[in-house]
Write a protein that holds these residues in place. Structure first.
Motif, mmCIF file in Angstrom:
data_model
loop_
_atom_site.group_PDB
_atom_site.id
_atom_site.type_symbol
_atom_site.label_atom_id
_atom_site.label_comp_id
_atom_site.label_asym_id
_atom_site.label_seq_id
_atom_site.Cartn_x
_atom_site.Cartn_y
_atom_site.Cartn_z
ATOM 1 N N GLU A 61 -48.838 -47.147 -24.277
ATOM 2 C CA GLU A 61 -47.902 -46.616 -25.257
ATOM 3 C C GLU A 61 -48.284 -45.201 -25.654
ATOM 4 O O GLU A 61 -47.425 -44.332 -25.799
ATOM 5 N N PHE A 62 -49.571 -44.964 -25.819
ATOM 6 C CA PHE A 62 -50.060 -43.640 -26.171
ATOM 7 C C PHE A 62 -49.748 -42.644 -25.043
ATOM 8 O O PHE A 62 -49.273 -41.529 -25.294
ATOM 9 N N ASP A 63 -49.972 -43.053 -23.793
ATOM 10 C CA ASP A 63 -49.668 -42.199 -22.642
ATOM 11 C C ASP A 63 -48.174 -41.892 -22.570
ATOM 12 O O ASP A 63 -47.760 -40.773 -22.261
ATOM 13 N N GLN A 64 -47.354 -42.909 -22.893
ATOM 14 C CA GLN A 64 -45.907 -42.707 -22.884
ATOM 15 C C GLN A 64 -45.504 -41.712 -23.974
ATOM 16 O O GLN A 64 -44.671 -40.841 -23.747
#
Length: 179
Positions: free
Chosen positions: A4-7
């Motif tokens: 989610e953080f990468d997204q």
């Protein structure tokens, strides 16, 4: 959680990229505006008796007649003037749309829209107008009346002031220490 953080990071980077794209496009608006205010288009009648100079928006800046054109009578002069006016205004519009395209792109197909409208209004073809557009774009800029080198009697530019920013002072001190 890491996915989610990468997204979120990827979405933020796309957003920043979009902002940079908009900034890049609008950075040249001042230059485009200056070019538009300096725009000049000129047309002459086939016999050279009538010349019309137009500016931005097709504004008529100058009209010139030769004695031969004036001697042809009011109807012939009127016809030559109207034809030459249309050509000069059309050229100004083509120059304007090319400037806008060069600075902002042509996603909306403005060049084609202008050419199609002019072809219909002037009773010609889009291809003929496009060839004029290509000729106008390919015409080399004339620098013949501009000086390239400074004349001997011209004063050299004034040296920069000794004040300035802290960065200027640092660089000056850096170079002074090396000598």
């Amino acid at each position: 959680m890491a996915a989610e953080f990468d997204q979120l990071i990827a979405e933020f980077e796309r957003f920043q990229s979009g902002i940079r794209n908009v900034d890049d496009r609008f950075a040249g608006l001042d230059a485009m505006q200056a070019q538009l205010t300096e725009l000049r288009a000129s047309a002459s009648s086939p016999d050279g008796g009538v010349t019309v100079v137009t500016g931005p928006g097709g504004a008529v800046l100058d009209v010139k007649f030769t004695d031969a054109a004036l001697a042809k009578g009011p109807q012939a002069l009127s016809a030559a003037l109207m034809s030459t006016l249309r050509e000069a205004v059309g050229e100004a519009a083509r120059q304007q749309v090319v400037l806008v395209r060069d600075h902002l792109g042509d996603e909306l197909g403005l060049v084609d829209q202008v050419l199609e409208t002019q072809a219909e209004a002037f009773g010609t073809t889009v291809e003929e107008l496009r060839s004029k557009l290509t000729q106008e774009e390919a015409a080399p800029e004339d620098f013949s009346d501009q000086r390239v080198l400074r004349q001997a009697d011209d004063a050299p530019p004034a040296p920069p002031a000794r004040g300035g920013s802290a960065g200027d002072t640092f660089l000056r001190n850096l170079f002074d220490e090396e000598d």
